[in-house]
Design a protein around this motif. Structure first.
Motif, mmCIF file in Angstrom:
data_model
loop_
_atom_site.group_PDB
_atom_site.id
_atom_site.type_symbol
_atom_site.label_atom_id
_atom_site.label_comp_id
_atom_site.label_asym_id
_atom_site.label_seq_id
_atom_site.Cartn_x
_atom_site.Cartn_y
_atom_site.Cartn_z
ATOM 1 N N PHE A 21 5.093 3.464 2.381
ATOM 2 C CA PHE A 21 4.797 2.189 1.736
ATOM 3 C C PHE A 21 4.614 1.149 2.830
ATOM 4 O O PHE A 21 5.528 0.879 3.603
ATOM 5 N N TYR A 22 3.397 0.603 2.907
ATOM 6 C CA TYR A 22 3.089 -0.432 3.883
ATOM 7 C C TYR A 22 3.067 -1.795 3.183
ATOM 8 O O TYR A 22 2.576 -1.915 2.064
ATOM 9 N N GLY A 23 3.581 -2.802 3.870
ATOM 10 C CA GLY A 23 3.549 -4.157 3.345
ATOM 11 C C GLY A 23 2.825 -5.097 4.287
ATOM 12 O O GLY A 23 3.078 -5.085 5.496
ATOM 13 N N ASP A 24 1.895 -5.891 3.750
ATOM 14 C CA ASP A 24 1.138 -6.862 4.536
ATOM 15 C C ASP A 24 1.349 -8.249 3.940
ATOM 16 O O ASP A 24 1.232 -8.433 2.720
ATOM 17 N N VAL A 25 1.663 -9.226 4.779
ATOM 18 C CA VAL A 25 1.885 -10.598 4.298
ATOM 19 C C VAL A 25 0.910 -11.539 4.993
ATOM 20 O O VAL A 25 0.499 -11.307 6.139
ATOM 21 N N GLN A 26 0.548 -12.611 4.274
ATOM 22 C CA GLN A 26 -0.376 -13.591 4.836
ATOM 23 C C GLN A 26 -0.053 -14.980 4.279
ATOM 24 O O GLN A 26 0.256 -15.124 3.096
ATOM 25 N N LEU A 27 -0.124 -15.978 5.131
ATOM 26 C CA LEU A 27 0.098 -17.382 4.757
ATOM 27 C C LEU A 27 -1.055 -18.196 5.318
ATOM 28 O O LEU A 27 -1.424 -18.057 6.495
ATOM 29 N N SER A 28 -1.635 -19.055 4.475
ATOM 30 C CA SER A 28 -2.779 -19.855 4.899
ATOM 31 C C SER A 28 -2.541 -21.320 4.549
ATOM 32 O O SER A 28 -2.014 -21.639 3.472
ATOM 33 N N PHE A 29 -2.940 -22.215 5.468
ATOM 34 C CA PHE A 29 -2.751 -23.649 5.289
ATOM 35 C C PHE A 29 -4.097 -24.344 5.489
ATOM 36 O O PHE A 29 -4.748 -24.200 6.527
ATOM 37 N N SER A 30 -4.516 -25.087 4.449
ATOM 38 C CA SER A 30 -5.789 -25.812 4.497
ATOM 39 C C SER A 30 -5.538 -27.254 4.049
ATOM 40 O O SER A 30 -5.549 -27.554 2.852
ATOM 41 N N PRO A 31 -5.258 -28.165 4.989
ATOM 42 C CA PRO A 31 -4.803 -29.520 4.622
ATOM 43 C C PRO A 31 -5.886 -30.344 3.941
ATOM 44 O O PRO A 31 -7.068 -30.284 4.285
ATOM 45 N N ARG A 91 0.855 -1.193 0.000
ATOM 46 C CA ARG A 91 0.000 0.000 0.000
ATOM 47 C C ARG A 91 0.889 1.241 0.000
ATOM 48 O O ARG A 91 1.750 1.384 0.867
ATOM 49 N N TYR A 92 0.672 2.118 -0.955
ATOM 50 C CA TYR A 92 1.535 3.294 -1.123
ATOM 51 C C TYR A 92 0.703 4.570 -1.027
ATOM 52 O O TYR A 92 -0.395 4.663 -1.606
ATOM 53 N N ILE A 93 1.242 5.551 -0.298
ATOM 54 C CA ILE A 93 0.625 6.879 -0.164
ATOM 55 C C ILE A 93 1.711 7.907 -0.459
ATOM 56 O O ILE A 93 2.750 7.934 0.223
ATOM 57 N N SER A 94 1.507 8.748 -1.457
ATOM 58 C CA SER A 94 2.521 9.735 -1.817
ATOM 59 C C SER A 94 2.591 10.858 -0.783
ATOM 60 O O SER A 94 1.700 11.015 0.055
ATOM 61 N N SER A 95 3.646 11.642 -0.837
ATOM 62 C CA SER A 95 3.908 12.660 0.177
ATOM 63 C C SER A 95 2.934 13.830 0.076
ATOM 64 O O SER A 95 2.355 14.098 -0.986
ATOM 65 N N VAL A 96 2.730 14.509 1.201
ATOM 66 C CA VAL A 96 1.891 15.703 1.269
ATOM 67 C C VAL A 96 2.594 16.746 2.125
ATOM 68 O O VAL A 96 3.562 16.445 2.838
ATOM 69 N N VAL A 97 2.099 17.972 2.050
ATOM 70 C CA VAL A 97 2.652 19.093 2.819
ATOM 71 C C VAL A 97 1.524 19.723 3.626
ATOM 72 O O VAL A 97 0.430 19.963 3.097
ATOM 73 N N GLU A 98 1.766 19.981 4.911
ATOM 74 C CA GLU A 98 0.729 20.584 5.742
ATOM 75 C C GLU A 98 0.375 21.982 5.249
ATOM 76 O O GLU A 98 1.259 22.796 4.946
ATOM 77 N N LEU A 99 -0.923 22.252 5.182
ATOM 78 C CA LEU A 99 -1.381 23.581 4.770
ATOM 79 C C LEU A 99 -0.935 24.640 5.756
ATOM 80 O O LEU A 99 -0.616 25.766 5.377
#
Length: 953
Positions: free
Chosen positions: A891-901, A873-881
């Motif tokens: 840049f946020y990173g999320d990981v997931q692992l799933s196991f269904s035997p 997930r990416y959010i570009s820079s901003v400047v306070e008014l």
């Protein structure tokens, strides 16, 4: 009132059964086991049954798989990750209780959660449940304009459609920025259950999330029921480095962001006979402090000069950075086939939310500068008060005295909210010749009841009595000591002046709709489709503050009771006209149109309409364009909301003679400030970190109108699927241009201050109230139809999935929004002031970032028993008014692992995940309301890990 509405629903439905054929289904039908799916269904964005791949409006769908990949327990948090989403209340917003009612007239949904699209505020995004209205939320602090998404149990949700276009002609008022349609489960075989536990790496913010649902089916009958329970524990601001001090400072020395209401007190005099300036204690004292008028800050006095840089109070660690919440909900969905062509459907929902906001100890302000409008603004402190070292002090002698009531404990705002909804539907079909028609009639009754307990407030009348002549402090009255510093206010004093504040609010809705759709005759390119219908809706709301608050005797946020309602009758029609099909360069060509006539008891009669075109020059390319004229009628809070106050964060008062202020660099500003009552000698040197903005509704408001232009296209190459390169491959690009006129809002406080100082604008100066020494006592921000919003942007969606291989399948889904322009125009005496917001952070009222680009992308792999995904997930820079501070991109990173035997027949799945795996902190925001970051845009600091066990029969 709710019982009466349910009775009406009970009478309404049997009458429709007797009436026979009626009107068209707004719901996607649920096919019987073994039956084939219908070729065309009703999709979000149209009332006419059609192929979902032939959509003439952009819709993003979040199915159960996409929702599960987030690891989040709040539907609002999931939706707010969409690039087209733009903030709104969520569990990271802690300022919705202690800062009062925001100046948008919608009240406060403390503890609730919203969805906002296109940076046009949540009140301009319509939330539906199964294509029907849902009751608005209430949190005992106003009459909100939005649906509380926390009132929808997660176990009942099948998928969510997000229509990213105006749609008032189909769904009515509020659908300016778009529509969020929560589609619930209507059929299920057996049991589904999940249990998830998550926690932040720092060992806090624990979240438990349990969902269960069960479905059964017999001949002609389908029943699904379930429940959800979510418990989210808090994260304290003191437990994250970014939020331990206001504005990210190391401490309160050399900072202007800490509070002037300190435990040692701040005493701002204007009478030179006593003192001219600010005093504070050097240290706590026992009994009456020493004060030498000949040497006020010397060795013979217990007082010293107050300076903002050296004496401010650090309120930062006392806030929540993640608010605690407990939610549980029960629901059921029932369908009975009455005849082969008529179905009865009933849905019921109950949800309870217990939540809390909190703030630092009460800052008790007394005197003209308190700005409450109540008796605390005119307190006279008598010489006979045994703790008063200054002699009799009248309102002419001082601007304010401020004392942080540490002895009273922290302020807490605890909400208990009950939401109930009952929906009854009759739907079916019939034939006219060889034409198949669909109909439905619906009755929705919704209720929201909220109660809030606020602890830590004091009674202003009792404060005045306890500070007045001792001879009048009789019975239970105990003389009050605000001069001795920490520990000087005894339990007996607190027992007399303190009270528990009990507030309440309600929202009720009754909505009756009837729809009919089908085809009339065949054109060379296909059948002419039509849909039309009727809607009648009643909405009521109320806000009842504590009796002491209504009497103007509170010392914190003032408010008055308000209540009101309206009813509306609406007729709509939709037309789908196929023009060409299966010809060179015209695989298909159609035009569509819809219109709605509405008559509001409060806003009169208005029209909305939409026209669109869809062209497929070849099989793999779809091009579309649409124009929509939409309307948003004033809400109950905007019409009938009583005056209240919102404490807005400011960077600097332009009339204050301090470093960095325009007062020091502009002779024009100095002249305009002097004309506005600021002392011409430059003695006003106040740093104002917050200012009280008085808000309120108005029955003279007229509806907002909006025009939306949208065009784009989808490319889905069949050659890639035919050659085995992809099972799914598509690229969608859409351009939108939205203009909202006659926007219902108040003029921002910073705009009023700047215009008054820079240009001497009479309207702006009249709204800013100052004390004799220049101190801002309040700013008037009553709602008006004040100007226009205009926004333009581009959405891009890409989806790819490989065919099944020996090691499974791979997929990539990406979604991004480029914000090209967002301007807001507000009036002044000389015309309009237009502000461009793209690339900025609008801090303080409320916090909101407007990045040039936001994007999400998920890469996933699904094998025989194991699946994995990574979401960026990416959010570009901003400047306070205010102030120009830069908030760098994230840049946020999320990981997931799933196991269904396989040996468990894939009925059981274990899922492990980490959100914010790179441990990104949000960028520091100097002027944001609390916690030094924007909670509507960025994640809570820290890595969040979770484990989920799920079962599906």
């Amino acid at each position: 009132m709710l019982k009466k509405s349910i009775l009406r629903c009970g009478v309404f439905l049997p009458a429709l059964i007797i009436a026979g054929t009626g009107i068209a289904s707004a719901q996607t039908p649920v096919p019987d086991e073994g039956a084939s799916e219908p070729e065309t269904v009703v999709v979000t964005g149209s009332r006419i049954r059609r192929d979902p791949l032939q959509q003439d409006a952009p819709v993003v769908t979040l199915d159960q798989g996409a929702i599960a990949k987030t690891g989040l327990s709040s539907i609002a948090d999931i939706l707010q990750h969409l690039p087209s989403a733009s903030g709104g209340l969520n569990s990271k917003v802690n300022s919705s209780g202690n800062f009062g009612n925001p100046p948008d007239g919608g009240g406060v949904g403390a503890g609730s959660a919203e969805i906002e699209l296109r940076y046009l505020q949540a009140k301009r995004t319509l939330v539906l449940v199964d294509g029907l209205r849902f009751v608005n939320g209430a949190s005992a602090s106003g009459i909100p304009t939005t649906v509380d998404l926390n009132a929808l149990p997660a176990s009942m949700i099948d998928h969510i459609d997000v229509l990213q276009s105006g749609a008032s002609s189909l769904y009515g008022s509020d659908a300016i920025a778009g529509v969020v349609n929560v589609v619930t489960k209507q059929s299920q075989k057996g049991l589904q259950a999940s249990a998830q536990f998550g926690s932040y790496r720092q060992g806090d913010g624990h979240t438990q999330d349990y969902n269960v649902s069960y479905g059964l089916k017999s001949q002609g009958m389908t029943l699904v029921f379930g429940g959800s329970y979510v418990k989210q524990e808090s994260i304290l601001a003191k437990d994250r480095a970014i939020s331990r001090y206001p504005s990210g400072t190391d401490d309160c020395h050399f900072s202007t962001s800490c509070s002037s209401a300190t435990p040692l007190g701040r005493f701002l005099f204007t009478n030179p006979a006593i003192y001219n300036g600010s005093l504070t204690l050097k240290a706590p004292v026992s009994g009456k402090p020493r004060f030498n008028p000949l040497d006020p800050t010397g060795a013979s006095s217990d007082f010293t000069s107050y300076t903002t840089a050296n004496n401010g109070f650090n309120f930062g660690p006392y806030n929540y950075i993640l608010t605690p919440s407990e939610r549980w909900g029960l629901w059921t969905s029932f369908k009975q086939e009455l005849t082969p062509n008529v179905n009865l459907r009933v849905k019921m929902l109950y949800n309870r939310r217990n939540s809390q906001n909190r703030a630092a100890f009460l800052p008790l302000f007394i005197g003209p500068g308190a700005g409450t409008g109540g008796p605390i603004d005119s307190v006279t402190i008598d010489a006979s008060n045994p703790y008063n070292p200054f002699g009799t002090i009248t309102p002419n002698d001082y601007v304010f005295f401020a004392r942080r009531l540490v002895e009273a404990g922290q302020r807490t705002y605890t909400q208990h909210v009950d939401t109930m909804s009952l929906t009854g539907t009759l739907d079916g079909s019939f034939n006219v010749g060889d034409r198949h028609w669909y109909w439905d009639v619906n009755a929705v009754v919704g209720s929201n009841r909220a109660h809030q307990l606020f602890t830590g407030n004091v009674n202003a009348a009792k404060v005045a009595q306890a500070l007045g002549p001792v001879s009048q402090c009789t019975s239970q009255c105990v003389p009050l000591d605000i001069f001795g510093g920490v520990g000087s206010i005894t339990p007996a004093m607190l027992s007399y002046i303190g009270f528990d504040e009990h507030d309440a609010s309600t929202q009720d809705m009754e909505d009756y709709t009837a729809n009919l759709s089908g085809t009339i005759f065949d054109l060379p390119a296909g059948p002419l489709g039509v849909a039309f219908g009727y809607e009648h809706r009643n909405q009521r709301g109320s806000f009842t503050p504590d009796a002491i608050i209504q009497a103007g005797l509170g010392s914190d946020i003032p408010a008055l009771a308000s209540h009101g309602g309206y009813h509306v009758d609406e007729l709509y029609g939709e037309l789908q006209v196929p023009i060409l099909a299966d010809t060179p360069f015209f695989q298909s060509l159609e035009v569509d149109g819809s219109g709605r006539w509405s008559r509001y008891s409060t806003a009169g009669t208005n029209w909305t309409y939409t026209g669109s075109g869809l062209w497929k020059p070849v099989k793999d390319v779809l091009l579309r364009a649409s124009y929509a004229h939409t309307v948003r009628a004033p809400s109950i809070g905007e019409l009938f909301g009583s005056q209240s106050r919102f404490d807005q964060t400011l960077d600097v008062d332009p009339c204050s003679n301090i470093a960095g202020s325009p007062y020091q660099t502009s002779q024009t500003v100095q002249s305009n400030c002097s004309a506005h009552g600021v002392p011409a000698d430059g003695s006003y040197k106040e740093v104002v970190s917050q200012v009280g903005v008085v808000t309120g509704g108005s029955t003279t408001l007229k509806p907002e109108t909006s025009n939306t232009l949208l065009f784009g296209g989808v490319y889905s190459p069949s050659w890639a699927r035919g050659t085995g390169l992809a099972s799914v491959l598509s690229l969608e690009v859409n351009y939108y241009d939205i203009t909202v006129n006659d926007t219902i809002s108040s003029i921002p406080a910073t705009t009023l201050l700047d215009r008054c100082a820079q240009t001497g604008d009479a309207l702006s100066c009249a709204a800013v109230k100052r004390a004799s020494n220049g101190f801002i006592t309040r700013i008037d921000g009553v709602l008006q139809n004040v100007g226009a919003y205009k926004t333009r942007g581009i959405d891009v969606v890409f989806n790819y999935r490989t065919p099944l291989t020996s090691i499974g399948t791979f997929g990539l889904a990406a979604n991004g929004t480029f914000l090209l322009s967002l301007t807001k125009a507000v009036p002044s005496s000389s015309g309009f002031t237009v502000t461009e917001y793209v690339g900025t952070e609008n801090d303080g009222g409320p916090d909101q970032a407007y990045p040039h680009f936001k994007g999400n992308a998920t890469i996933d792999w699904t094998g025989e028993a194991v699946s994995a995904s990574f979401t960026g997930r990416y959010i570009s820079s901003v400047v306070e008014l205010q102030g120009g501070n830069r908030l760098n991109s994230r840049f946020y990173g999320d990981v997931q692992l799933s196991f269904s035997p396989a040996f468990l027949e894939k009925k059981v799945a274990l899922t492990l995940g980490v959100n914010n795996v790179f441990n990104q902190d949000p960028p520091g925001c100097v002027n944001c309301s609390l916690n030094h970051f924007d909670p509507t845009t960025y994640d809570v600091p820290g890595q969040y890990g979770y484990a989920r066990l799920s079962y599906k029969m």
